[in-house]
Design a protein around this motif. Structure first.
Motif, PDB file in Angstrom:
ATOM      1  N   ARG A  97     -29.685 -14.084  -5.731  1.00 53.06           N
ATOM      2  CA  ARG A  97     -28.304 -13.632  -5.875  1.00 53.06           C
ATOM      3  C   ARG A  97     -28.191 -12.252  -6.494  1.00 53.06           C
ATOM      4  N   TYR A  98     -29.185 -11.817  -7.262  1.00 48.66           N
ATOM      5  CA  TYR A  98     -29.077 -10.540  -7.977  1.00 48.66           C
ATOM      6  C   TYR A  98     -29.799  -9.422  -7.212  1.00 48.66           C
ATOM      7  N   ALA A  99     -29.055  -8.432  -6.820  1.00 47.02           N
ATOM      8  CA  ALA A  99     -29.619  -7.269  -6.122  1.00 47.02           C
ATOM      9  C   ALA A  99     -29.465  -6.047  -7.013  1.00 47.02           C
ATOM     10  N   HIS A 100     -30.556  -5.364  -7.257  1.00 42.79           N
ATOM     11  CA  HIS A 100     -30.528  -4.202  -8.144  1.00 42.79           C
ATOM     12  C   HIS A 100     -30.184  -2.933  -7.353  1.00 42.79           C
ATOM     13  N   THR A 101     -29.296  -2.145  -7.907  1.00 47.85           N
ATOM     14  CA  THR A 101     -28.892  -0.885  -7.269  1.00 47.85           C
ATOM     15  C   THR A 101     -29.010   0.244  -8.287  1.00 47.85           C
ATOM     16  N   MET A 102     -29.243   1.435  -7.791  1.00 52.14           N
ATOM     17  CA  MET A 102     -29.297   2.617  -8.652  1.00 52.14           C
ATOM     18  C   MET A 102     -28.017   3.406  -8.481  1.00 52.14           C
ATOM     19  N   ARG A 103     -27.393   3.748  -9.595  1.00 51.88           N
ATOM     20  CA  ARG A 103     -26.109   4.436  -9.529  1.00 51.88           C
ATOM     21  C   ARG A 103     -26.106   5.646 -10.461  1.00 51.88           C
ATOM     22  N   ILE A 104     -25.297   6.631 -10.078  1.00 48.12           N
ATOM     23  CA  ILE A 104     -25.090   7.811 -10.918  1.00 48.12           C
ATOM     24  C   ILE A 104     -23.716   8.377 -10.580  1.00 48.12           C
ATOM     25  N   TRP A 105     -23.015   8.845 -11.597  1.00 48.48           N
ATOM     26  CA  TRP A 105     -21.717   9.463 -11.329  1.00 48.48           C
ATOM     27  C   TRP A 105     -21.942  10.852 -10.747  1.00 48.48           C
ATOM     28  N   VAL A 106     -20.984  11.290  -9.956  1.00 49.31           N
ATOM     29  CA  VAL A 106     -21.198  12.473  -9.122  1.00 49.31           C
ATOM     30  C   VAL A 106     -21.351  13.769  -9.925  1.00 49.31           C
ATOM     31  N   PHE A 107     -22.019  14.727  -9.299  1.00 43.33           N
ATOM     32  CA  PHE A 107     -22.040  16.092  -9.798  1.00 43.33           C
ATOM     33  C   PHE A 107     -20.645  16.681  -9.613  1.00 43.33           C
ATOM     34  N   ASN A 108     -20.280  17.568 -10.521  1.00 42.48           N
ATOM     35  CA  ASN A 108     -18.983  18.228 -10.417  1.00 42.48           C
ATOM     36  C   ASN A 108     -19.142  19.509  -9.598  1.00 42.48           C
ATOM     37  N   SER A 109     -18.473  19.556  -8.454  1.00 40.04           N
ATOM     38  CA  SER A 109     -18.618  20.714  -7.570  1.00 40.04           C
ATOM     39  C   SER A 109     -17.827  21.924  -8.062  1.00 40.04           C
ATOM     40  N   GLY A 110     -17.204  21.791  -9.235  1.00 33.17           N
ATOM     41  CA  GLY A 110     -16.464  22.913  -9.804  1.00 33.17           C
ATOM     42  C   GLY A 110     -17.249  23.683 -10.841  1.00 33.17           C
ATOM     43  N   PHE A 111     -18.477  23.234 -11.132  1.00 33.88           N
ATOM     44  CA  PHE A 111     -19.319  23.981 -12.060  1.00 33.88           C
ATOM     45  C   PHE A 111     -20.773  23.607 -11.807  1.00 33.88           C
ATOM     46  N   PHE A 112     -21.475  24.470 -11.112  1.00 35.74           N
ATOM     47  CA  PHE A 112     -22.893  24.231 -10.852  1.00 35.74           C
ATOM     48  C   PHE A 112     -23.622  25.563 -10.684  1.00 35.74           C
ATOM     49  N   TYR A 113     -24.886  25.533 -11.044  1.00 34.74           N
ATOM     50  CA  TYR A 113     -25.768  26.703 -10.916  1.00 34.74           C
ATOM     51  C   TYR A 113     -26.627  26.496  -9.680  1.00 34.74           C
ATOM     52  N   ILE A 114     -26.624  27.458  -8.778  1.00 30.60           N
ATOM     53  CA  ILE A 114     -27.358  27.318  -7.526  1.00 30.60           C
ATOM     54  C   ILE A 114     -28.257  28.528  -7.314  1.00 30.60           C
ATOM     55  N   ARG A 115     -29.526  28.253  -7.051  1.00 24.38           N
ATOM     56  CA  ARG A 115     -30.520  29.318  -6.877  1.00 24.38           C
ATOM     57  C   ARG A 115     -30.599  29.713  -5.401  1.00 24.38           C
ATOM     58  N   PRO A 116     -31.010  30.962  -5.116  1.00 25.24           N
ATOM     59  CA  PRO A 116     -31.081  31.430  -3.724  1.00 25.24           C
ATOM     60  C   PRO A 116     -32.336  30.935  -3.015  1.00 25.24           C
ATOM     61  N   THR A 117     -32.343  29.675  -2.635  1.00 28.47           N
ATOM     62  CA  THR A 117     -33.461  29.065  -1.926  1.00 28.47           C
ATOM     63  C   THR A 117     -32.994  28.567  -0.560  1.00 28.47           C
ATOM     64  N   ILE A 118     -33.955  28.259   0.303  1.00 26.04           N
ATOM     65  CA  ILE A 118     -33.610  27.729   1.627  1.00 26.04           C
ATOM     66  C   ILE A 118     -32.856  26.413   1.497  1.00 26.04           C
TER      67      ILE A 118
END
Length: 429
Positions: A297-318
């Protein structure tokens, strides 16, 4: 044994020469048959026996016969050529296999260039995978005017970037005032209308307005927060192509420290979270209960709350550029999609049948340092120890009355007014 080996090699060489001679003979015979349909030795008596007064009709008939003869010889040539079809097919197969080998070699060489020198795995517990992708080669031809601006504004090829139109003029002013107060010089406002251009210039704020683009201009001038948010993924691409790392920022953010002093720079994307504690921000094992399954009956799931698309650092990679392309493409095709949801789906969904996931490294920022307004108003302001902590930024993303709360954040952390946050409810009621 050496004698036997030499004998085998000699026999193989002899068979090879015989096969080559047969192929040359067949091809030569076909060429002779094609170019000399009447044979190499002409029959002169047959020519002399032809009546002198041959009519034009007879000549035409002879031409037709010759043409038919040539067709027959061509047919024979095709028939003979079919005998070599298997050999040609084998040659094509070998070429294809050689091409695959070359492609594999190129891929391996590219991997070596990306990953560096190959190493053996070390002892247990000492192995660490590479996390930092190489940056792209800058291409100034993408936008020479923007390239010139970035050379003047950026520091160490990094800068804060925000999009703004006249709808957010008041929050924009609080935003850049907090940046100036901290002493950050490498920031740039992308103005989506002429009013913001003049407003920024009058306040000595670095500003850039893109060349006219009907689609972007229409959304930029009249669109709300979500519409403008969707534009940033298309616009940011040029910054990355020019070789610059971008700290993308919404304007409902108050800066209290220089964020560039608190980045790890070890991932393609480093983002603040919408999570409000260790579990929601950094991930947890969530158990799904389905009683009808009995002992399973017990199924394990992995969860995480979302990244905020209003503040993120992005490097110039492919990988980063592919992320921007994927999100921009989906937002263009799916009108009702929320940019933050699409942003996270492209970052986190794994490859599966019918879908190739994005291979991008990602890092979640410290939610106490890069603080969302839920953390501030539900937790921090009520805890005497946490109230002493000075975050890098506060993002008023969970609440609608942004301007009032932004000003209260400044009063609390900058002016030292300890009750500045008390009048606001936890949520938006």
């Amino acid at each position: 044994m050496a004698v036997v080996g030499r004998r085998d090699k000699a026999q193989q060489s002899l068979r090879s020469r015989i096969a080559i001679a047969i192929v040359i003979g067949v091809v030569t015979g076909c060429l002779i048959a094609f170019y000399f349909p009447h044979g190499l030795i002409l029959s002169y008596p047959a020519v002399r026996s032809r009546p002198i007064g041959v009519s034009n009709i007879q000549v035409d008939s002879s031409s037709c016969e010759s043409s038919e003869h040539i067709k027959m010889l061509k047919s024979e040539f095709v028939s003979l050529s079919d005998n070599n079809s298997k050999l040609k097919k084998q040659i094509r197969d070998l070429k294809h296999k050689l091409q695959l080998v070359e492609q594999g070699k190129d891929h391996a060489e590219n991997q070596i260039l990306v990953l560096g020198e190959q190493h053996k795995a070390g002892p247990f517990g000492t192995v660490k995978a590479l996390r930092t992708s190489p940056t792209v080669v800058p291409d100034k031809s993408v936008n020479p005017r923007l390239a010139q601006i970035l050379e003047e504004v950026a520091v160490e090829k990094e800068l804060i970037v925000a999009l703004a139109n006249s709808n957010v003029k008041d929050t924009l002013e609080v935003w850049f005032s907090s940046i100036k107060r901290v002493g950050i010089s490498n920031y740039l406002v992308i103005a989506l209308d002429d009013y913001i251009v003049e407003f920024c210039k009058s306040n000595d704020v670095p500003v850039y307005k893109r060349d006219p683009d009907k689609g972007i201009d229409a959304v930029g001038k009249t669109g709300g927060n979500h519409a403008v948010s969707g534009l940033k993924f298309r616009i940011l691409r040029e910054f990355l192509q020019l070789g610059y790392s971008v700290l993308l920022s919404d304007v409902d953010i108050v800066y209290l420290q220089n964020p560039f002093n608190h980045l790890y720079r070890d991932s393609d994307v480093e983002s603040m979270t919408d999570g409000h504690n260790n579990m929601t921000a950094y991930g947890y094992n969530d158990v799904f209960d389905e009683p009808e399954m009995g002992w399973a009956r017990y199924a394990h799931t992995m969860r995480i709350w979302v990244f905020n698309s209003g503040f993120f650092y992005i490097r110039p990679t492919i990988a980063s550029i592919e992320l921007l392309d994927r999100v921009a493409d989906r937002l263009a095709r799916q009108e009702n999609s929320w940019d933050q949801a699409v942003f996270n789906e492209e970052l986190f969904f794994p490859s599966h049948p019918g879908y190739d996931g994005l291979h991008a490294a990602k890092r979640t920022m410290d939610f106490y340092m890069f603080m969302n307004s839920k953390v501030l108003f539900k937790t921090v302001r009520k805890d005497d120890k946490l109230k002493k902590l000075k975050p890098v930024i506060v993002h008023v993303n969970y609440h609608p009355n942004k301007l009032e709360r932004m000003k209260a954040v400044v009063e609390f952390y900058v002016d030292g007014k300890r009750d500045a946050l008390d009048a606001f409810p936890d949520g938006s009621e």
